[in-house]
Design a protein around this motif. Sequence first.
Motif, PDB file in Angstrom:
ATOM      1  N   VAL A 184       0.900  -1.131   0.188  1.00 36.08           N
ATOM      2  CA  VAL A 184      -0.051   0.054  -0.085  1.00 36.08           C
ATOM      3  C   VAL A 184       0.889   1.355  -0.065  1.00 36.08           C
ATOM      4  O   VAL A 184       0.164   2.329  -0.391  1.00 36.08           O
ATOM      5  N   SER A 185       2.298   1.212   0.190  1.00 38.51           N
ATOM      6  CA  SER A 185       3.280   2.384   0.288  1.00 38.51           C
ATOM      7  C   SER A 185       4.509   1.773   0.236  1.00 38.51           C
ATOM      8  O   SER A 185       4.683   0.725   0.233  1.00 38.51           O
ATOM      9  N   GLY A 186       5.263   2.555  -0.143  1.00 41.33           N
ATOM     10  CA  GLY A 186       6.574   2.579  -0.154  1.00 41.33           C
ATOM     11  C   GLY A 186       7.221   2.409  -1.543  1.00 41.33           C
ATOM     12  O   GLY A 186       6.645   2.967  -2.775  1.00 41.33           O
ATOM     13  N   GLU A 187       8.525   2.162  -1.846  1.00 38.99           N
ATOM     14  CA  GLU A 187       8.943   2.056  -3.315  1.00 38.99           C
ATOM     15  C   GLU A 187       9.051   0.433  -3.820  1.00 38.99           C
ATOM     16  O   GLU A 187       9.817  -0.485  -3.142  1.00 38.99           O
ATOM     17  N   VAL A 188       8.576   0.391  -4.890  1.00 40.83           N
ATOM     18  CA  VAL A 188       8.629  -0.879  -5.804  1.00 40.83           C
ATOM     19  C   VAL A 188       9.490  -0.808  -7.026  1.00 40.83           C
ATOM     20  O   VAL A 188       9.374  -0.095  -7.395  1.00 40.83           O
ATOM     21  N   THR A 189      10.493  -1.925  -6.943  1.00 44.60           N
ATOM     22  CA  THR A 189      11.172  -2.029  -8.038  1.00 44.60           C
ATOM     23  C   THR A 189      10.980  -3.052  -8.933  1.00 44.60           C
ATOM     24  O   THR A 189      10.693  -4.118  -8.453  1.00 44.60           O
ATOM     25  N   TRP A 190      10.423  -2.660 -10.209  1.00 44.67           N
ATOM     26  CA  TRP A 190      10.088  -3.836 -11.225  1.00 44.67           C
ATOM     27  C   TRP A 190      11.465  -4.192 -11.989  1.00 44.67           C
ATOM     28  O   TRP A 190      12.366  -3.320 -12.191  1.00 44.67           O
ATOM     29  N   LEU A 191      11.576  -5.354 -11.952  1.00 42.91           N
ATOM     30  CA  LEU A 191      12.857  -6.296 -12.370  1.00 42.91           C
ATOM     31  C   LEU A 191      13.092  -6.383 -13.687  1.00 42.91           C
ATOM     32  O   LEU A 191      12.006  -6.615 -14.497  1.00 42.91           O
TER      33      LEU A 191
END
Length: 110
Positions: free
Chosen positions: A103-110
């Motif tokens: 629901v929050s934060g930093e997501v990195t797509w690989l």
Amino acid sequence: MRATALPPELRDRATSLESELGRDVDRHHLLAETLAALARRSDDLLAARFDAILDAWRRLAPGASGAPVTWTTAAGTASGITAGIDAMGALLVRVDDRVERIVSGEVTWL
């Protein structure tokens, strides 16, 4: 915007419209289009058309399903495969035999 204009800590993951499009962007036109799009979504929100907002979000987020990702949790870095967007707008990620809600934060797509 040139990549060198970005802070050093962001250069490996940030970009600009000019860089992505390979041409200058009319900022006045971009602002007008952005405000018009926000007005449409605001109208949907005020009219309780949450399904329209979610449908648009899902349509515009192809990486929300089937993409490998990593993100940071209180316990450290986690990874999984995106599994869609739930009814509340959270990103769903399959991790082993369970599904995590991001629901929050930093997501990195690989």
